[in-house]
Design a protein around this motif. Structure first.
Motif, PDB file in Angstrom:
ATOM      1  N   PHE A   1       6.706  14.221  -6.897  1.00 29.41           N
ATOM      2  CA  PHE A   1       7.426  12.828  -6.534  1.00 29.41           C
ATOM      3  C   PHE A   1       6.293  11.883  -6.678  1.00 29.41           C
ATOM      4  CE2 PHE A   1       8.981   9.890  -3.746  1.00 29.41           C
ATOM      5  CZ  PHE A   1      10.392  10.034  -3.574  1.00 29.41           C
ATOM      6  N   TYR A   2       6.559  10.771  -7.269  1.00 32.51           N
ATOM      7  CA  TYR A   2       5.794   9.899  -7.670  1.00 32.51           C
ATOM      8  C   TYR A   2       5.024   9.209  -6.253  1.00 32.51           C
ATOM      9  CZ  TYR A   2       8.267   5.556  -5.825  1.00 32.51           C
ATOM     10  OH  TYR A   2       8.893   4.683  -5.024  1.00 32.51           O
ATOM     11  N   ARG A   3       3.859   8.641  -6.546  1.00 33.86           N
ATOM     12  CA  ARG A   3       3.056   8.229  -5.223  1.00 33.86           C
ATOM     13  C   ARG A   3       2.491   6.876  -5.603  1.00 33.86           C
ATOM     14  NH1 ARG A   3      -2.856  10.223  -3.273  1.00 33.86           N
ATOM     15  NH2 ARG A   3      -2.983   8.365  -1.653  1.00 33.86           N
ATOM     16  N   ILE A   4       2.577   5.911  -4.684  1.00 39.30           N
ATOM     17  CA  ILE A   4       2.070   4.495  -4.826  1.00 39.30           C
ATOM     18  C   ILE A   4       1.566   4.157  -3.642  1.00 39.30           C
ATOM     19  CG2 ILE A   4       2.372   2.291  -5.388  1.00 39.30           C
ATOM     20  CD1 ILE A   4       2.412   3.542  -7.953  1.00 39.30           C
ATOM     21  N   ASP A   5       0.132   3.852  -3.286  1.00 40.50           N
ATOM     22  CA  ASP A   5      -0.100   3.508  -2.301  1.00 40.50           C
ATOM     23  C   ASP A   5      -1.483   2.791  -2.572  1.00 40.50           C
ATOM     24  OD1 ASP A   5      -2.232   5.325  -1.498  1.00 40.50           O
ATOM     25  OD2 ASP A   5      -0.416   6.679  -1.380  1.00 40.50           O
ATOM     26  N   VAL A   6      -2.012   2.014  -1.458  1.00 40.18           N
ATOM     27  CA  VAL A   6      -3.230   1.334  -1.589  1.00 40.18           C
ATOM     28  C   VAL A   6      -4.514   2.061  -0.683  1.00 40.18           C
ATOM     29  CG1 VAL A   6      -2.295  -1.024  -2.498  1.00 40.18           C
ATOM     30  CG2 VAL A   6      -2.731  -0.630  -0.079  1.00 40.18           C
TER      31      VAL A   6
ATOM     32  N   MET B   1      13.985   7.094  -4.537  1.00 41.45           N
ATOM     33  CA  MET B   1      13.084   5.936  -4.189  1.00 41.45           C
ATOM     34  C   MET B   1      12.711   5.236  -5.453  1.00 41.45           C
ATOM     35  SD  MET B   1      10.623   7.196  -0.988  1.00 41.45           S
ATOM     36  CE  MET B   1       9.878   5.768  -1.467  1.00 41.45           C
TER      37      MET B   1
ATOM     38  N   CYS C   1       9.666   2.271  -7.430  1.00 44.17           N
ATOM     39  CA  CYS C   1       8.728   1.522  -7.330  1.00 44.17           C
ATOM     40  C   CYS C   1       9.249   0.214  -8.285  1.00 44.17           C
ATOM     41  CB  CYS C   1       7.344   1.924  -7.554  1.00 44.17           C
ATOM     42  SG  CYS C   1       5.992   0.828  -7.547  1.00 44.17           S
TER      43      CYS C   1
ATOM     44  N   SER D   1       1.061   0.038   8.433  1.00 39.08           N
ATOM     45  CA  SER D   1       0.707   1.387   8.582  1.00 39.08           C
ATOM     46  C   SER D   1      -0.692   1.487   9.096  1.00 39.08           C
ATOM     47  CB  SER D   1       0.791   1.912   7.084  1.00 39.08           C
ATOM     48  OG  SER D   1      -0.308   1.359   6.284  1.00 39.08           O
TER      49      SER D   1
ATOM     50  N   ASP E   1      -3.200   2.301   7.939  1.00 42.37           N
ATOM     51  CA  ASP E   1      -4.374   1.609   6.804  1.00 42.37           C
ATOM     52  C   ASP E   1      -4.122   0.192   6.816  1.00 42.37           C
ATOM     53  OD1 ASP E   1      -2.205   1.733   5.665  1.00 42.37           O
ATOM     54  OD2 ASP E   1      -3.170   2.455   3.722  1.00 42.37           O
TER      55      ASP E   1
ATOM     56  N   TRP F   1      -1.638  -1.754   5.547  1.00 46.62           N
ATOM     57  CA  TRP F   1      -0.961  -2.174   4.645  1.00 46.62           C
ATOM     58  C   TRP F   1       0.478  -2.475   5.103  1.00 46.62           C
ATOM     59  CZ3 TRP F   1       3.965  -0.717   2.571  1.00 46.62           C
ATOM     60  CH2 TRP F   1       4.406  -1.373   1.467  1.00 46.62           C
TER      61      TRP F   1
ATOM     62  N   HIS G   1       2.630  11.299   1.287  1.00 45.33           N
ATOM     63  CA  HIS G   1       3.870  10.523   1.557  1.00 45.33           C
ATOM     64  C   HIS G   1       4.009   9.942   2.705  1.00 45.33           C
ATOM     65  CE1 HIS G   1       4.797  11.276  -2.935  1.00 45.33           C
ATOM     66  NE2 HIS G   1       4.627  12.527  -2.547  1.00 45.33           N
TER      67      HIS G   1
ATOM     68  N   ARG H   1       7.268   7.790   8.100  1.00 43.31           N
ATOM     69  CA  ARG H   1       7.448   6.659   7.194  1.00 43.31           C
ATOM     70  C   ARG H   1       8.951   6.128   7.380  1.00 43.31           C
ATOM     71  NH1 ARG H   1       7.321   8.285   1.075  1.00 43.31           N
ATOM     72  NH2 ARG H   1       7.186   5.931   0.750  1.00 43.31           N
TER      73      ARG H   1
ATOM     74  N   ALA I   1       9.258   0.953   2.173  1.00 40.11           N
ATOM     75  CA  ALA I   1       9.093   2.362   2.407  1.00 40.11           C
ATOM     76  C   ALA I   1       7.698   2.523   3.065  1.00 40.11           C
ATOM     77  CB  ALA I   1       9.212   2.958   1.073  1.00 40.11           C
TER      78      ALA I   1
ATOM     79  N   LYS J   1       4.588   3.792   4.701  1.00 39.44           N
ATOM     80  CA  LYS J   1       4.007   5.323   5.133  1.00 39.44           C
ATOM     81  C   LYS J   1       3.208   5.161   6.113  1.00 39.44           C
ATOM     82  CE  LYS J   1       2.911   6.221   0.319  1.00 39.44           C
ATOM     83  NZ  LYS J   1       2.623   6.715  -0.894  1.00 39.44           N
ATOM     84  N   TRP J   2       2.817   6.205   6.906  1.00 36.95           N
ATOM     85  CA  TRP J   2       2.097   6.199   8.078  1.00 36.95           C
ATOM     86  C   TRP J   2       2.275   5.045   9.109  1.00 36.95           C
ATOM     87  CZ3 TRP J   2      -0.578   5.510   2.991  1.00 36.95           C
ATOM     88  CH2 TRP J   2      -0.621   6.618   2.449  1.00 36.95           C
TER      89      TRP J   2
END
Ligand SMILES: Nc1nc2c(c(=O)[nH]1)N[C@H]1C(S)=C(S)[C@@H](COP(=O)(O)O)O[C@H]1N2
Ligand SMILES: [Mo]
Length: 531
Positions: free
Chosen positions: A248-253, A296, A298, A338, A340, A342, A373, A378, A390, A392-393
């Motif tokens: 599954f693709y993952r995108i976050d900072v 999902m 991006c 989240s 963190d 974000w 994820h 999320r 979307a 997360k956390w």
């Protein structure tokens, strides 16, 4: 010896010079100790307060958008390890130079170690998720760095002085004291850094427990995926309907995946609501659990890109929860934060749309959400790009307006306020610039238009007439749909193009657009050779 004075009382000033390799090592060890201690104390108090990670986060935050976009596209998920590794090299190089600059006097080294410490301190203090207790880790880090530098530097000067006068000394030489102390600082740096990493491990157990709980829970299942939903068996190289969690693709900072145990998780829903609600993980488990198959996407996905995936998500209906809270008139933004720091802002009307299926997800493809994820909870809103929906956390949900000073992370960086997913298609087969043997050539791929669904996909070869592709069995409007077509082609170079039409009859635009600010558009094309 021309002097009668005892060497230890007044060593010749020129002799007290630390050899440069020793000086460089002292700088590296002191800064290593600072990094390790900072990481350990952060692990105990709050993982995100690690000065090292906070500096990395700051670098990302203040990098111009083209740079982060380049890193995301070029390195994918490896972009953060690469940044952190690069940072380590630069910091240790600076530390070594600071050591070398301190061969006679400790002042240059103390100044550099202090400046590095203050940088870590500032990065933590100005982080979006800052809490006062977070300052303990960078403070401990600064003190550890300066103290180890001063200590090792003094021992090194002593050893240098001994060497200058050729004194061996009885018992333990001061040179050996220096070596032993350096080793101790090095071991302490590694052990504390490693300890900081280990402290996040309680989350693994929490995740296993959630996976077991989900296996024993009553869940309204998603409709089964029909056999004809993909062409993966018939056309090798095409996309499987469900994406595995690993793929599954993952995108976050997030530089470090937030470590949050389900039992510690809380979601506060507040702002423009009649009743403020705070939910625990157990509260979620007591609500009706539903499974939904969702694709999902991006917003950063370029034409032909792979930042799109499909999974079976298990969770609770978000609309129901907001109805219980009572959304007040005029509140057009659901502003989510989240752990963190974000943030994402989702249009309230979309979350409250009866058939939309917005959810708080806790499970993914038969297990608890993977940490990367969003474990433990999320948000997912079918039909909206991830950056506006979307989170997360997820730990905080403020019902507010877009007009107030609540501007989400990517909005501040120039991306659009609303992020409906655009109708698009992708060609999976043949691969660009590949060579295919003569004979019938399969062309296949995916198309998506969440939440409406795909009604038609057309393909054309070498600028010829559009022809309808065969569509796979539709699963749901909020998922992608596979397509394929077959051509008899002469040897030579060919270009295939594709365009999709959604369930309302609207065909994706030919107009080329970059992902910024609200998603890429254009008809994908693939050039390949038939031999
Ligand atoms: N906390 C947090 N949530 C986040 C993000 C983030 O950077 N931090 N990125 C968002 C973006 S841009 C996307 S596309 C999706 C991706 O979710 P995935 O990594 O599970 O595929 O998560 C969203 N949620
Ligand atoms: Mo995204």
């Amino acid at each position: 010896m021309s002097t009668a004075v005892a060497p230890e009382a007044s060593p010749a000033p020129r002799a007290r010079v630390i050899p440069w390799p020793v000086a460089a090592s002292i700088g590296v060890l002191a800064v290593g100790a600072a990094l390790g201690v900072g990481h350990l104390v952060a692990g105990i108090i709050s993982p995100s307060s690690s000065p090292y990670l906070a500096v990395g986060d700051t670098v990302i935050r203040y990098s111009p958008e083209p740079v982060t976009e380049f890193a995301k596209v070029t390195f994918g998920t490896a972009d953060k390890p690469i940044l952190l590794g690069g940072m380590a090299v630069v910091i240790l190089l600076v530390a070594a130079l600071a050591g070398i600059a301190s061969r006679r006097s400790r002042t240059p080294g103390v100044v550099v170690v202090t400046v590095l410490g203050i940088a870590g301190f500032a990065a933590v203090a100005f982080a979006p998720s800052f809490a006062p207790l977070d300052l303990v880790a960078p403070l401990a880090s600064l003190l550890a760095g300066v103290a180890s530098f001063r200590w090792l530097h003094r021992l090194a000067l002593d050893a240098a002085a001994d060497r200058a006068v050729g004194r061996k000394g009885g018992g333990v030489s001061r040179r050996n004291v220096l070596i032993g102390s350096s080793a101790a600082v090095g071991v302490a740096a590694l052990a504390s850094g490693g300890g900081g990493l280990l402290l996040g491990r309680g989350v693994d157990e929490s995740r296993s427990a959630v996976t077991r709980m989900l296996a024993g829970s009553t869940i309204t299942p998603a409709p089964p995926i029909p056999a004809g939903a993909d062409f993966a068996a018939a056309v090798p190289g095409t996309t499987r309907f469900l994406t595995s969690n690993a793929d599954f693709y993952r995108i976050d900072v997030a530089l470090r995946i937030p470590q949050l145990r389900a039992e510690d998780w809380r979601l506060r829903i507040h702002g423009m609501v009649d009743r403020e609600i705070t939910l625990t993980f157990d509260d979620l488990l007591r609500r009706p659990l539903v499974e939904r198959t969702i694709t999902m996407t991006c917003v950063s996905n370029p034409i032909g890109g792979d930042l799109i995936s499909t999974a079976d998500f298990v969770g609770v209906d978000l609309r129901d929860i907001l109805l219980e809270a009572g959304v007040q008139p005029g509140a057009d933004q659901v502003f989510c934060t989240s752990t963190d720091g974000w943030t994402a802002g989702t249009p309230t009307d979309v979350v409250l749309e009866p058939g939309r299926g917005a959810m708080l997800a806790i499970g993914m493809n038969g297990e608890a959400l993977p940490p990367e994820h969003g474990f433990p909870v999320r948000m997912i809103v079918p039909g909206l790009y991830g950056y506006v929906s979307a989170t997360k956390w997820l730990t905080d949900m403020e019902i507010t307006t877009f007009g107030r000073d609540r501007q989400a992370y990517w909005l501040q960086r120039g991306w659009a306020e609303r992020g409906p997913i655009k109708t698009e298609a992708r060609i999976d087969v043949p691969k660009g610039f590949s060579t295919t043997p003569a004979g019938p050539v399969d062309v296949a791929g995916i198309a998506w238009s969440q939440p409406r669904g795909i009604s038609k996909v057309e393909v054309r070869m070498d600028g010829g007439a559009w022809q309808a592709a065969e569509l796979a069995t539709e699963v749901a409007g909020q998922t992608w749909r596979m397509w394929r077509a077959r051509f008899d082609l002469a040897a030579g170079s060919h270009t295939v193009q594709v365009r999709a039409t959604d369930a309302d009859g609207a065909t994706q635009t030919e107009q080329r657009a970059d992902p910024v600010p609200d998603g890429a558009t254009g008809w994908p094309a693939t050039i390949f050779t038939v031999s």
